[in-house]
Scaffold this motif. Structure first.
Motif, PDB file in Angstrom:
ATOM      1  N   MET A   1      27.468 102.915  20.580  1.00 49.76           N
ATOM      2  CA  MET A   1      27.665 102.545  19.186  1.00 49.76           C
ATOM      3  C   MET A   1      28.028 103.770  18.368  1.00 49.76           C
ATOM      4  SD  MET A   1      24.673  99.769  18.401  1.00 49.76           S
ATOM      5  CE  MET A   1      23.344 100.883  18.871  1.00 49.76           C
ATOM      6  N   GLY A   2      28.601 103.507  17.141  1.00 48.24           N
ATOM      7  CA  GLY A   2      28.873 104.588  16.209  1.00 48.24           C
ATOM      8  C   GLY A   2      30.289 105.114  16.233  1.00 48.24           C
ATOM      9  N   THR A   3      31.107 104.657  17.193  1.00 48.06           N
ATOM     10  CA  THR A   3      32.492 105.108  17.252  1.00 48.06           C
ATOM     11  C   THR A   3      33.413 103.972  16.819  1.00 48.06           C
ATOM     12  OG1 THR A   3      33.136 104.380  19.480  1.00 48.06           O
ATOM     13  CG2 THR A   3      31.794 106.377  19.312  1.00 48.06           C
ATOM     14  N   HIS A   4      34.703 104.257  16.718  1.00 48.99           N
ATOM     15  CA  HIS A   4      35.663 103.193  16.432  1.00 48.99           C
ATOM     16  C   HIS A   4      35.928 102.326  17.659  1.00 48.99           C
ATOM     17  CE1 HIS A   4      36.359 105.351  12.699  1.00 48.99           C
ATOM     18  NE2 HIS A   4      37.132 104.372  12.289  1.00 48.99           N
ATOM     19  N   GLY A   5      35.465 102.782  18.831  1.00 46.03           N
ATOM     20  CA  GLY A   5      35.566 101.958  20.021  1.00 46.03           C
ATOM     21  C   GLY A   5      36.581 102.448  21.024  1.00 46.03           C
ATOM     22  N   VAL A   6      36.843 101.610  22.019  1.00 47.83           N
ATOM     23  CA  VAL A   6      37.766 101.933  23.107  1.00 47.83           C
ATOM     24  C   VAL A   6      38.901 100.915  23.132  1.00 47.83           C
ATOM     25  CG1 VAL A   6      35.977 103.034  24.495  1.00 47.83           C
ATOM     26  CG2 VAL A   6      36.383 100.588  24.776  1.00 47.83           C
ATOM     27  N   PRO A   7      40.097 101.327  23.594  1.00 53.83           N
ATOM     28  CA  PRO A   7      40.446 102.669  24.067  1.00 53.83           C
ATOM     29  C   PRO A   7      40.465 103.678  22.925  1.00 53.83           C
ATOM     30  CG  PRO A   7      42.419 101.325  23.905  1.00 53.83           C
ATOM     31  CD  PRO A   7      41.259 100.400  23.657  1.00 53.83           C
ATOM     32  N   ALA A   8      40.251 104.938  23.274  1.00 55.02           N
ATOM     33  CA  ALA A   8      40.150 105.989  22.265  1.00 55.02           C
ATOM     34  C   ALA A   8      41.505 106.237  21.624  1.00 55.02           C
ATOM     35  CB  ALA A   8      39.636 107.270  22.915  1.00 55.02           C
ATOM     36  N   ARG A  72      26.142  95.859  11.555  1.00 57.74           N
ATOM     37  CA  ARG A  72      26.453  94.690  12.387  1.00 57.74           C
ATOM     38  C   ARG A  72      26.337  95.018  13.871  1.00 57.74           C
ATOM     39  NH1 ARG A  72      31.779  91.640  10.463  1.00 57.74           N
ATOM     40  NH2 ARG A  72      30.973  90.145  12.008  1.00 57.74           N
ATOM     41  N   SER A  73      26.719  96.234  14.246  1.00 57.97           N
ATOM     42  CA  SER A  73      26.593  96.649  15.647  1.00 57.97           C
ATOM     43  C   SER A  73      25.142  96.634  16.089  1.00 57.97           C
ATOM     44  CB  SER A  73      27.177  98.049  15.843  1.00 57.97           C
ATOM     45  OG  SER A  73      28.556  98.098  15.542  1.00 57.97           O
ATOM     46  N   ILE A  74      24.269  97.177  15.255  1.00 55.55           N
ATOM     47  CA  ILE A  74      22.851  97.239  15.609  1.00 55.55           C
ATOM     48  C   ILE A  74      22.255  95.836  15.677  1.00 55.55           C
ATOM     49  CG2 ILE A  74      20.580  97.996  14.795  1.00 55.55           C
ATOM     50  CD1 ILE A  74      22.049 100.490  13.655  1.00 55.55           C
ATOM     51  N   ARG A  75      22.630  94.984  14.726  1.00 55.62           N
ATOM     52  CA  ARG A  75      22.102  93.626  14.711  1.00 55.62           C
ATOM     53  C   ARG A  75      22.439  92.882  16.006  1.00 55.62           C
ATOM     54  NH1 ARG A  75      24.115  91.909  10.057  1.00 55.62           N
ATOM     55  NH2 ARG A  75      25.792  90.572  10.867  1.00 55.62           N
ATOM     56  N   HIS A  76      23.647  93.161  16.524  1.00 52.35           N
ATOM     57  CA  HIS A  76      24.048  92.523  17.789  1.00 52.35           C
ATOM     58  C   HIS A  76      23.410  93.213  18.987  1.00 52.35           C
ATOM     59  CE1 HIS A  76      26.656  91.494  21.202  1.00 52.35           C
ATOM     60  NE2 HIS A  76      26.967  90.397  20.531  1.00 52.35           N
TER      61      HIS A  76
END
Length: 379
Positions: A1-8, A72-76
């Motif tokens: 968590m905490g990033t914009h995600g993948v792919p980088a 929202r990421s943490i809630r999921h």
């Protein structure tokens, strides 16, 4: 968590998340990565290269977008009841949820982010507060540099600290077509790749390079807006005729070619820990001219010449460009230092070992296909 995600396709945290996720996948872990995208509506799930993605649409900008995405990421994620890896502490106040629910959370603390003058007093205070909160609620904290670990050890129990750097894949060959397409001659230019802000010493490096004719070009990557930004204007005004502003280049293969075929790399970062751009230059075997501080000296070690002022930079650039033996020695030292500390196999392996310590008792790493992606409304 905490990033914009993948792919980088955004920055160093995203590159780290991608490489750690792939390494974990290859070692039998089920990996879920939270990804931020523009838009509105409910989250959706898919897979990318065998990694589960939870895509969360956010219709905001800046810090508000980051805050909503992290919440929202943490809630999921808490529905998995499994170990979390969080990159960054900007919204550590939300991580109190994991602490209360006794869900293990390992936090990469980045650099001393609150100290950066570009944030202004209010945001510095918010970041400082969240850094303190992360030190309390995080089960374990990752520093990307020994100096950052020393700094954090003054605030938290050293037993909950580890240093894990950033990595880079070695670049041992690259086509020269991307370089030629930009009008550069392979081996006849230096690169400078960083965010155009004062703490990265771009002005000093441009002044030093432009102090005399070099017979080489300086290729600068990044978006410069001299019409609206006084610092950008100062950099452009200081640039001599051999300086080339190439704009932002995002394609990884093009950047790899630019690094591989350059005569050297200029690195002016003055704050932070292990800088991904410096590590990537070392992975390409670049001879380096770096700002003289404890961060860069530990990372580059014997692969760089060091400067503190524009006059120093002029001299060190001259030493680099006029002496092929110096360039070769520095390039070999860069590759050796990269192999010893900064390969993704080493870095991701350290992440895996650390995360394994916090796996809840009795958990396994089930195959993603047999379990299917987790839905937002799953029990």
């Amino acid at each position: 968590m905490g990033t914009h995600g993948v792919p980088a396709n955004y920055g160093g945290f995203e590159t780290a998340a991608e490489n750690v996720a792939i390494f974990l996948r290859d070692h039998g872990w089920r990996v879920v990565v939270y990804c931020q995208e523009r838009g509105r509506g409910p989250l959706r799930t898919d897979t990318w290269n065998g990694i589960e993605r939870v895509l969360i649409p956010i219709d905001r900008e800046g810090w508000l977008a980051t805050s909503e995405f992290d919440a929202r990421s943490i809630r999921h994620a808490i529905r998995h009841r499994d170990v979390c890896l969080t990159f960054g502490y900007n919204t550590a106040v939300f991580n109190i949820v994991q602490r209360v629910l006794r869900i293990p959370n390992v936090i990469n603390m980045d650099g001393i982010e609150w100290s950066r003058a570009r944030w202004g007093k209010l945001r510095q205070a918010i970041l400082w507060t969240n850094e303190k909160i992360a030190g309390v609620v995080g089960d374990h904290l990752i520093a990307d540099h020994p100096t950052i670990e020393t700094y954090l050890a003054k605030r938290v129990n050293r037993r909950k600290l580890s240093t894990i750097t950033y990595g880079a894949h070695p670049i041992t060959q690259a086509p020269d077509e991307p370089v030629l397409a930009l009008g550069l001659a392979p081996g006849k230019y230096l690169t400078l790749i960083c965010r155009p802000i004062p703490e990265n010493s771009i002005l000093e490096l441009v002044q030093g390079f432009s102090a005399e004719r070099r017979g080489y070009e300086l290729a600068i990557l990044g978006t410069y807006t001299p019409e609206t930004d006084p610092y950008h204007r100062a950099v452009v005004d200081a640039a001599g005729p051999e300086v080339r502003f190439l704009g932002s280049v995002y394609d990884p293969e093009q950047v790899a070619s630019l690094r591989f075929h350059s005569a050297g790399y200029l690195h002016g970062h003055t704050v932070g820990g292990t800088n991904p751009s410096l590590v990537e230059a070392m992975a390409a075997g670049n001879a380096i001219v770096a700002h003289d501080n404890e961060y860069n000296r530990w990372v580059a070690d014997g692969g760089a010449l060091y400067f503190r002022s524009a006059a120093d930079a002029a001299d060190r650039i001259g030493d680099l460009l006029t002496n092929p033996t110096v360039r070769w020695r520095l390039g070999e030292a860069s590759r050796a230092r990269h192999r010893s500390e900064f390969t993704w196999e080493r870095v991701a392996g350290q992440y895996m070992e650390l995360l394994g310590r916090f796996q809840p008792a009795g958990t396994t790493t089930p195959d993603m296909v047999s379990n299917g992606p987790a839905e937002e409304n799953a029990p």
